[in-house]
Design a protein around this motif. Sequence first.
Motif, PDB file in Angstrom:
ATOM      1  N   UNK A 140       0.831  -1.206   0.000  1.00 16.04           N
ATOM      2  CA  UNK A 140       0.000   0.000   0.000  1.00 16.04           C
ATOM      3  C   UNK A 140       0.864   1.253   0.000  1.00 16.04           C
ATOM      4  N   UNK A 141       1.964   1.218   0.760  1.00 20.40           N
ATOM      5  CA  UNK A 141       2.867   2.373   0.793  1.00 20.40           C
ATOM      6  C   UNK A 141       3.502   2.628  -0.566  1.00 20.40           C
ATOM      7  N   UNK A 142       3.598   1.582  -1.385  1.00 25.24           N
ATOM      8  CA  UNK A 142       4.140   1.734  -2.739  1.00 25.24           C
ATOM      9  C   UNK A 142       3.064   2.073  -3.758  1.00 25.24           C
ATOM     10  N   UNK A 143       1.842   2.300  -3.286  1.00 27.30           N
ATOM     11  CA  UNK A 143       0.780   2.763  -4.180  1.00 27.30           C
ATOM     12  C   UNK A 143      -0.018   1.672  -4.856  1.00 27.30           C
ATOM     13  N   UNK A 144      -0.056   0.457  -4.286  1.00 27.24           N
ATOM     14  CA  UNK A 144      -0.809  -0.653  -4.879  1.00 27.24           C
ATOM     15  C   UNK A 144      -2.290  -0.506  -4.519  1.00 27.24           C
ATOM     16  N   UNK A 145      -3.096  -0.096  -5.487  1.00 20.79           N
ATOM     17  CA  UNK A 145      -4.508   0.184  -5.219  1.00 20.79           C
ATOM     18  C   UNK A 145      -5.279  -1.085  -4.898  1.00 20.79           C
ATOM     19  N   UNK A 146      -4.864  -2.235  -5.441  1.00 24.19           N
ATOM     20  CA  UNK A 146      -5.564  -3.494  -5.170  1.00 24.19           C
ATOM     21  C   UNK A 146      -5.436  -3.896  -3.710  1.00 24.19           C
ATOM     22  N   UNK A 147      -4.300  -3.586  -3.085  1.00 22.08           N
ATOM     23  CA  UNK A 147      -4.131  -3.889  -1.671  1.00 22.08           C
ATOM     24  C   UNK A 147      -5.067  -3.044  -0.818  1.00 22.08           C
ATOM     25  N   UNK A 148      -5.240  -1.777  -1.199  1.00 18.61           N
ATOM     26  CA  UNK A 148      -6.205  -0.929  -0.501  1.00 18.61           C
ATOM     27  C   UNK A 148      -7.613  -1.500  -0.631  1.00 18.61           C
ATOM     28  N   UNK A 149      -7.956  -1.958  -1.836  1.00 18.14           N
ATOM     29  CA  UNK A 149      -9.295  -2.517  -2.074  1.00 18.14           C
ATOM     30  C   UNK A 149      -9.517  -3.769  -1.227  1.00 18.14           C
TER      31      UNK A 149
ATOM     32  N   UNK B 181     -16.252   4.565  -3.650  1.00 20.27           N
ATOM     33  CA  UNK B 181     -16.104   5.892  -3.050  1.00 20.27           C
ATOM     34  C   UNK B 181     -14.797   5.988  -2.267  1.00 20.27           C
ATOM     35  N   UNK B 182     -14.466   4.944  -1.527  1.00 21.30           N
ATOM     36  CA  UNK B 182     -13.217   4.936  -0.762  1.00 21.30           C
ATOM     37  C   UNK B 182     -12.005   4.994  -1.687  1.00 21.30           C
ATOM     38  N   UNK B 183     -12.024   4.198  -2.747  1.00 21.78           N
ATOM     39  CA  UNK B 183     -10.875   4.142  -3.650  1.00 21.78           C
ATOM     40  C   UNK B 183     -10.687   5.451  -4.417  1.00 21.78           C
ATOM     41  N   UNK B 184     -11.776   6.149  -4.692  1.00 16.26           N
ATOM     42  CA  UNK B 184     -11.643   7.450  -5.362  1.00 16.26           C
ATOM     43  C   UNK B 184     -10.842   8.417  -4.500  1.00 16.26           C
ATOM     44  N   UNK B 185     -11.093   8.367  -3.190  1.00 15.61           N
ATOM     45  CA  UNK B 185     -10.310   9.215  -2.298  1.00 15.61           C
ATOM     46  C   UNK B 185      -8.864   8.770  -2.208  1.00 15.61           C
ATOM     47  N   UNK B 186      -8.643   7.444  -2.200  1.00 13.37           N
ATOM     48  CA  UNK B 186      -7.279   6.932  -2.108  1.00 13.37           C
ATOM     49  C   UNK B 186      -6.496   7.232  -3.386  1.00 13.37           C
ATOM     50  N   UNK B 187      -7.140   7.089  -4.529  1.00 10.84           N
ATOM     51  CA  UNK B 187      -6.446   7.315  -5.804  1.00 10.84           C
ATOM     52  C   UNK B 187      -5.934   8.748  -5.923  1.00 10.84           C
TER      53      UNK B 187
END
Length: 532
Positions: A366-375, A409-415
Amino acid sequence: MSRRVEFDLSHEDPTERRRTNTFNGDEEGVPNEVADYLVYFSRMIDEQNVPEILTLYDQAFPDLTERFFRDRMWPEENIVERIIGPGNKLFIILYKELFYRQLYARNARGPLLVHRYESFMNYQELFSELLSSKDPIPLSLPNVWLWDIIDEFAFCLYKANPGKRNADEVEDLINIEENQNAWNIYPVLNILYSLLSKSQIVEQLKALKEKRNPDSVADEFGQSDLYFKLGYFALIGLLRTHVLLGDYHQALKTVQYVDIDPKGIYNTVPTCLVTLHYFVGFSHLMMRNYGEATKMFVNCLLYIQRTKSVQSQQPSKKNFQYDVIGKTWDQLFYLLAICLAVQPQRIDESIASQLSERCGERMMHMANGNIDEFRNAFSTGCPKFLSPTTVVYEGVNQSKEPLLRQTQSFLEGIESQMALPVLRGYLKLYTTLPTKKLASFMDVDDEHYDSFLGKLLTYKMIVNELGKEAGPSTVDDDEPQTDIDFYVDRDMINIADTKVARHVGEHFLRHIQKLHEVQDVLKRLDLNAQKP
């Protein structure tokens, strides 16, 4: 081996003894010990003997269930009425609440539609009795039972998943939906808000927070212990309901006067404490107030960690409350991983160690920007969202549609913050760094250089300001909430490690001043006028 609870019927009223004697337990398949339990339970309810009611509710009922009703249900209400005699409507309603609770626990896929409907309507009948009375009903119940009633009433996923019903139930569901009297969000909200109004709980908690006498803003219902506690737990029930509906601002506003401290009523019920911390923390997470969310999650994890010893001492006792806490324990680590990946900060060492074991690799991705891990972390840690309108009579399961909507909605904020964990990683390596050099590290060309400077300012906003509108902070304003800070001076970035530059003296001075303020308040406070 489970502990058996004996019931003293020596002081039984003679009329009650005769009613029991006219009941033939052998014919109805009800053991005499169970009949004695029901008679004694009814009498304790009438006498408002809360300690004894707690024993009967929390220990005797599970014990009798395990011994006599492992493969069958407790007796129907008409049989119970023959045992205890007529004229005990309130006890019958409370008994049915336990009856249906056991029915839900026994069926992995859930009970039949008719039982679900009757269970929901039983709650409606109970609240109708409490809210329609002209005077406070003389009833006293343990805190844990009051919370369980509110908690069970405010939750249902059934109508969005046709896979949980058979073809014969579709017509019944259509009739129920047309009458709008079961599993509709508006009656649920109406009852919960009616409990707030009846108990004047918001006004009383506000008065307590302002160091005023709560009785000055409460009538006879508000001063009733039963209505006060029901209103209090209804606040937390509404918090949960609003979060499940995706209204996080309203969720936090609902509990704005609930003091999250060791003296709160919620501390007397473990599942209530965990629910409050989990949903308040999740609301802050969705409003991007990661610092407050982290604090709530860590405090909740520390509490569960301390209570694990209690659970280990009761291995033979099947307590669904501990099952709920155990599931929440796992969810909290995933949500905490999200918060610390976006806004790193110091947390308790024992929790940090367990988090590293469970989610260390995930947090690195996640710290490296992996959006799938956030999901994946969000899907595992989030609650089961509800849709206020979706009713599916047949076809595919749509119960996950609210989850997909909230995840998006959560991922839009994370992206929009994807570069921030990477940006922080570079900043930690330097004390000063030219902006051009940092831009080259992040593969930013000259054309996008101006937008890159905007990302630097966005990072500052997130760690210092974003989410503060969600509610008052429970931490000191001067306490650093991240392990790094920086400012931009023309084309140079100056970085400070807040782990090194802690103002210890100012910390103690600030708390000494707070102590003096508390002492001044106590001198002016009339303790006898405060509500216990």
